[in-house]
Design a protein around this motif. Structure first.
Motif, PDB file in Angstrom:
ATOM      1  N   UNK A 159       0.546   3.564   1.470  1.00 21.32           N
ATOM      2  CA  UNK A 159       0.636   4.405   2.671  1.00 21.32           C
ATOM      3  C   UNK A 159       0.927   5.858   2.298  1.00 21.32           C
ATOM      4  N   UNK A 160       1.465   6.077   1.089  1.00 24.91           N
ATOM      5  CA  UNK A 160       1.702   7.454   0.638  1.00 24.91           C
ATOM      6  C   UNK A 160       0.446   8.077   0.023  1.00 24.91           C
ATOM      7  N   UNK A 161      -0.607   7.277  -0.149  1.00 27.52           N
ATOM      8  CA  UNK A 161      -1.873   7.849  -0.613  1.00 27.52           C
ATOM      9  C   UNK A 161      -2.116   7.774  -2.103  1.00 27.52           C
ATOM     10  N   UNK A 162      -1.538   6.778  -2.786  1.00 30.94           N
ATOM     11  CA  UNK A 162      -1.751   6.677  -4.241  1.00 30.94           C
ATOM     12  C   UNK A 162      -3.236   6.484  -4.582  1.00 30.94           C
ATOM     13  N   UNK A 163      -3.944   5.760  -3.732  1.00 31.07           N
ATOM     14  CA  UNK A 163      -5.359   5.478  -4.021  1.00 31.07           C
ATOM     15  C   UNK A 163      -6.177   6.772  -3.929  1.00 31.07           C
ATOM     16  N   UNK A 164      -5.901   7.573  -2.915  1.00 27.53           N
ATOM     17  CA  UNK A 164      -6.604   8.849  -2.754  1.00 27.53           C
ATOM     18  C   UNK A 164      -6.349   9.746  -3.976  1.00 27.53           C
TER      19      UNK A 164
ATOM     20  N   UNK B 213      -8.725   2.354  -9.134  1.00 27.60           N
ATOM     21  CA  UNK B 213      -7.499   1.785  -8.579  1.00 27.60           C
ATOM     22  C   UNK B 213      -7.858   0.822  -7.453  1.00 27.60           C
ATOM     23  N   UNK B 214      -7.116  -0.291  -7.365  1.00 33.06           N
ATOM     24  CA  UNK B 214      -7.387  -1.302  -6.335  1.00 33.06           C
ATOM     25  C   UNK B 214      -6.389  -1.155  -5.194  1.00 33.06           C
ATOM     26  N   UNK B 215      -6.936  -0.964  -3.995  1.00 33.83           N
ATOM     27  CA  UNK B 215      -6.096  -0.854  -2.799  1.00 33.83           C
ATOM     28  C   UNK B 215      -6.790   0.059  -1.805  1.00 33.83           C
ATOM     29  N   UNK B 216      -6.349   0.027  -0.547  1.00 35.42           N
ATOM     30  CA  UNK B 216      -6.942   0.898   0.462  1.00 35.42           C
ATOM     31  C   UNK B 216      -6.433   2.338   0.345  1.00 35.42           C
TER      32      UNK B 216
ATOM     33  N   UNK C 174      -4.795   2.298   4.826  1.00 35.13           N
ATOM     34  CA  UNK C 174      -3.514   1.575   4.743  1.00 35.13           C
ATOM     35  C   UNK C 174      -2.701   1.705   6.027  1.00 35.13           C
ATOM     36  N   UNK C 175      -3.158   2.568   6.934  1.00 34.54           N
ATOM     37  CA  UNK C 175      -2.515   2.656   8.258  1.00 34.54           C
ATOM     38  C   UNK C 175      -2.515   1.313   8.976  1.00 34.54           C
ATOM     39  N   UNK C 176      -3.432   0.443   8.605  1.00 39.19           N
ATOM     40  CA  UNK C 176      -3.481  -0.876   9.235  1.00 39.19           C
ATOM     41  C   UNK C 176      -2.135  -1.590   9.058  1.00 39.19           C
ATOM     42  N   UNK C 177      -1.420  -1.273   7.970  1.00 41.31           N
ATOM     43  CA  UNK C 177      -0.052  -1.773   7.813  1.00 41.31           C
ATOM     44  C   UNK C 177       0.989  -0.709   8.146  1.00 41.31           C
ATOM     45  N   UNK C 178       0.688   0.540   7.820  1.00 40.45           N
ATOM     46  CA  UNK C 178       1.672   1.620   7.940  1.00 40.45           C
ATOM     47  C   UNK C 178       2.014   1.990   9.371  1.00 40.45           C
ATOM     48  N   UNK C 179       1.090   1.698  10.306  1.00 39.05           N
ATOM     49  CA  UNK C 179       1.374   1.975  11.713  1.00 39.05           C
ATOM     50  C   UNK C 179       1.000   0.759  12.549  1.00 39.05           C
ATOM     51  N   UNK C 180       2.013   0.127  13.113  1.00 37.80           N
ATOM     52  CA  UNK C 180       1.741  -1.063  13.930  1.00 37.80           C
ATOM     53  C   UNK C 180       0.988  -0.664  15.191  1.00 37.80           C
ATOM     54  N   UNK C 181       1.257   0.549  15.696  1.00 39.44           N
ATOM     55  CA  UNK C 181       0.531   1.022  16.875  1.00 39.44           C
ATOM     56  C   UNK C 181      -0.950   1.160  16.539  1.00 39.44           C
ATOM     57  N   UNK C 182      -1.237   1.712  15.369  1.00 43.32           N
ATOM     58  CA  UNK C 182      -2.637   1.853  14.951  1.00 43.32           C
ATOM     59  C   UNK C 182      -3.307   0.470  14.854  1.00 43.32           C
ATOM     60  N   UNK C 183      -2.618  -0.461  14.201  1.00 42.85           N
ATOM     61  CA  UNK C 183      -3.197  -1.804  14.023  1.00 42.85           C
ATOM     62  C   UNK C 183      -3.457  -2.467  15.379  1.00 42.85           C
ATOM     63  N   UNK C 184      -2.537  -2.303  16.316  1.00 44.41           N
ATOM     64  CA  UNK C 184      -2.717  -2.931  17.635  1.00 44.41           C
ATOM     65  C   UNK C 184      -3.909  -2.300  18.363  1.00 44.41           C
ATOM     66  N   UNK C 185      -4.036  -0.973  18.263  1.00 39.54           N
ATOM     67  CA  UNK C 185      -5.166  -0.315  18.942  1.00 39.54           C
ATOM     68  C   UNK C 185      -6.498  -0.748  18.331  1.00 39.54           C
ATOM     69  N   UNK C 186      -6.495  -0.893  17.005  1.00 40.65           N
ATOM     70  CA  UNK C 186      -7.706  -1.372  16.325  1.00 40.65           C
ATOM     71  C   UNK C 186      -8.068  -2.773  16.833  1.00 40.65           C
TER      72      UNK C 186
END
Ligand code: AMP
Ligand code: GLY
Length: 424
Positions: free
Chosen positions: A75-80, A89-92, A97-109
């Motif tokens: 969520x801090x952007x290591x992959x970027x 590097x393996x990971x989103x 990673x907002x899909x985990x980092x923000x529950x509001x984002x995940x719910x809206x998705x």
């Protein structure tokens, strides 16, 4: 090939163990690692959040591939950061990673792509949230929007409890900015399961099913932890449910993320609950589960690095992963007091004796070396994992190993895998 693994828990020890079996791998580093990892990899004392130093290390050592264990660096952007410098590097990415980092984002998705989940509302104002809770009544679930080390979800049995949870999250800011928003959702009663998949942003290549044990005490009583044990497969997921999870959850999530311009690569983990034969998403995670990784990776046949290459090169559809038919069970041994306060530095005894058992793996989490001895250094200390011809045998082997290990103030659940036995 030189590989760097980021993290220090049981999941990361399992990744180190699995990746060390790859014929392509010549050297493994782990940052920061633990006492068990140090026996199979070179541990480097860099924090998982110190992305600048991790990047400098990977460049200096000419690391060919980095695998990220925990969510925080994602969520801090290591992959970027790594990809910008041309490192694999393996990971989103941070956005994905907002899909985990923000529950509001995940719910809206989930709403937008019709992925089944509990009914919910999102609030940024306490007063509005309180009115909503009063109008809905209890039980009801209050969730901090951001990362809160597994403590930001409060299933409230009464309206007062829910309002108290809101105070803790939004007013007292117990989890800092993670509490700027809350998700308030319907309470779902059902058996939980974990469903993980590798994805290159297009193909979804599922791992077998698994189940965690979040509460601290037997019978799923007491406060939630990071996970006190896990097993795979999870018989609650029937073939029909499995198909539903792929078609209604995993594939739409990966497609939805791509559609949103947040192509999701890496491992996607759906935390599910099964209500009346239908799967509902409680949360998405952007990584492997801990302790689910322990039973899952012990069942994985073949080369983990080939899967990583499939993810990176966008050809996961051509990668076939075989899985051991035998069930695997992981019992977490913890420090007394966890998930609250606990003591550290207790000498762990009996490790060699436990390791002599066949089909038993001991993955370290919170361990360190002090005066040449292995001592406790965290809440979750070991993930004692065993495979068996059936779930019953796997459970009894895991506990046979657990019974050989001890320290002053050891605590573990006695009923890991018990739910699976009901289906036998
Ligand atoms: P999460 O981090 O969102 O998976 O939530 C952690 C735990 O809280 C889950 O494993 C569930 O036991 C519980 N939980 C989360 N959401 C709900 C819900 N809508 N209804 C009941 N329990 C929930
Ligand atoms: N075992 C739960 C998690 O990794 O989030």
């Amino acid at each position: 090939m030189k590989v760097l693994i980021i993290g220090s828990g049981g999941r990361e020890h399992t990744l180190v163990w699995k990746i060390s079996k790859s014929p392509k791998v010549t050297k493994i580093y782990c940052a920061p690692g633990n006492a068990g990892i140090a026996q199979q990899a070179e541990c480097v004392n860099i924090k998982v959040t110190d992305i600048k130093s991790l990047l400098a290390f990977a460049k200096t050592k000419k690391v060919d591939l980095t695998v990220v264990g925990p969510e925080l660096p994602l969520t801090l952007g290591i992959v970027d950061t790594f990809e910008d410098e041309g490192l694999k590097i393996i990971g989103p990415t941070k956005k994905a990673a907002q899909i985990e980092g923000s529950k509001a984002y995940a719910k809206e998705l989930m709403s937008k792509y019709n992925i089944p989940t509990a009914n919910f509302r999102i609030f940024a104002e306490v007063a509005d949230a309180i009115s909503y809770i009063k109008s809905k009544g209890a039980p009801i679930v209050v969730k901090a929007d951001g990362l809160a080390a597994g403590k930001g979800v409060i299933p409230a049995q009464t309206i007062d409890e829910a309002i108290n949870a809101l105070n803790v999250i939004m007013v007292k800011k117990a989890f800092g900015d993670a509490g700027n928003k809350v998700v308030i959702e319907e309470y779902l009663e059902g058996e939980e399961a974990s469903f993980l998949a590798f994805t290159d942003g297009e193909t979804v290549n599922p791992l077998p099913t698994s189940q965690d044990h979040k509460p601290i005490y037997d019978g799923d009583k007491g406060p939630n932890t990071g996970g006190m044990g896990a097993y795979s497969p999870a018989p609650v997921i029937t073939q029909d449910l499995y198909n539903q999870i792929m078609d209604r959850i995993m594939i739409p999530a990966v497609k939805g993320m791509a559609w949103e311009g947040k192509i999701y690569k890496g491992i996607l983990y759906a935390g599910l609950t099964i209500v009346n034969g239908e799967p509902y998403v409680l949360e998405f995670n952007a990584r492997m589960g801990d302790p689910e990784a322990q039973p899952l990776l012990t069942r994985m046949k073949g080369d983990f690095i080939e899967v990583c290459e499939g993810i990176l090169e966008g050809r996961l559809s051509q990668v076939n992963i075989d899985w051991d038919e035998r069930p695997s069970v992981c019992v977490v041994m913890a420090s007394k007091g966890y998930p609250g306060g606990y003591e550290k530095g207790k000498e762990i005894k009996g490790l060699e004796s436990a390791l002599r058992l066949k089909d038993v793996f001991i993955f370290h989490a919170g361990t360190a070396i002090k005066d040449n001895k292995i001592v406790t250094n965290g809440g979750r200390v070991l993930g004692v994992t065993a495979m068996g011809k059936d779930i019953k045998e796997a459970i009894s082997k895991a506990y046979e190993a657990v019974d050989r290990i001890t320290w002053d103030g050891v605590y573990y659940r006695r009923d890991i895998g018990g739910k699976a036995l009901r289906y036998v």
